[in-house]
Design an enzyme around this catalytic site. Sequence first.
Site, mmCIF file in Angstrom:
data_model
loop_
_atom_site.group_PDB
_atom_site.id
_atom_site.type_symbol
_atom_site.label_atom_id
_atom_site.label_comp_id
_atom_site.label_asym_id
_atom_site.label_seq_id
_atom_site.Cartn_x
_atom_site.Cartn_y
_atom_site.Cartn_z
ATOM 1 N N PRO A 47 0.937 -0.674 -0.168
ATOM 2 C CA PRO A 47 -0.162 0.380 -0.408
ATOM 3 C C PRO A 47 1.421 1.221 -0.257
ATOM 4 O O PRO A 47 1.521 1.084 0.512
ATOM 5 C CB PRO A 47 -1.029 0.044 1.271
ATOM 6 C CG PRO A 47 -0.822 -1.782 1.610
ATOM 7 C CD PRO A 47 0.644 -2.071 1.084
ATOM 8 N N GLU A 48 0.218 2.032 -0.809
ATOM 9 C CA GLU A 48 1.482 3.191 -0.672
ATOM 10 C C GLU A 48 0.489 4.842 -0.158
ATOM 11 O O GLU A 48 -0.800 3.897 0.319
ATOM 12 C CB GLU A 48 2.515 3.914 -1.986
ATOM 13 C CG GLU A 48 2.268 2.295 -2.651
ATOM 14 C CD GLU A 48 3.459 3.106 -4.455
ATOM 15 O OE1 GLU A 48 3.358 4.795 -4.337
ATOM 16 O OE2 GLU A 48 3.480 2.300 -5.232
#
Length: 270
Positions: free
Chosen positions: A2-3
């Site tokens: 997840p960014e």
Amino acid sequence: MPELPEVETTCRGIAPHIVHQRVTRLEVRQSRLRWPIPEQLAQWVEGDEVRCVERRAKYLLLSFSRGQMIVHLGMSGSLRILPQGTVPGKHDHVDLVLASGQLLRLTDPRRFGAVLWQENGTEHSLLAHLGPEPLSEDFTAEYLQTACKGRRTAIKALIMNAQVVVGVGNIYANEALYRAGIDPRRAAGRISAERLSVLVETIKTVLAAAIEQGGTTLRDFVGGDGKPGYFSQVLDVYGRGGQPCNGCGEHLTEIKLGQRSTVFCRRCQR
């Protein structure tokens, strides 16, 4: 992994359910994540209420009266709001049980995430040397020009360095550089001030659009409200190596740069 947009989406998704809610119990089923969960964490949060939820880089900060619980989602982690009594699965490692009748559950199949703590008035070592937030007023063209001056580092590697600017992960670095027309391999110190100014704006635009659309749909990520992101439908280069460039029709080139997949157009980016 997840960014920043996915973490921001999670932050916004869980906040309405947990802020101003009292924690009745912290249940830790697996304490050995990327780093061990502090043994005293339960005594620090039980009986207290969540004051606010914030994001710093890719970390979520849940504030209590005496400090903050730091949560990182690692490679494949996620947070869910669930009814109390929901039977945990194999990879459901931590529950923050709330007086509302709900719970916040951390799921982390690969156990690369983290649940840590920092006392008020201190700063955890993981947060101490982070650069500015990319959507903040601190991340300006002038700031990036100073950071790039004299640097031989590839510009993609530089903007992915969390000590320079936080949260510009691989997907969004590819996208921002494409939209700015900058070759990801180009030495940071050899890019003009004008082009760096454009890059700052494209980073802000790409990240803001991703947040607005709920984050990128990745195999392991679902937003805090249970809904996946949709930004992946409009990616220009990431994951499209060998396909035609949306701008000129040239086949996109895919290489490894700093051990990360890098996709760009040899004609549109220089």
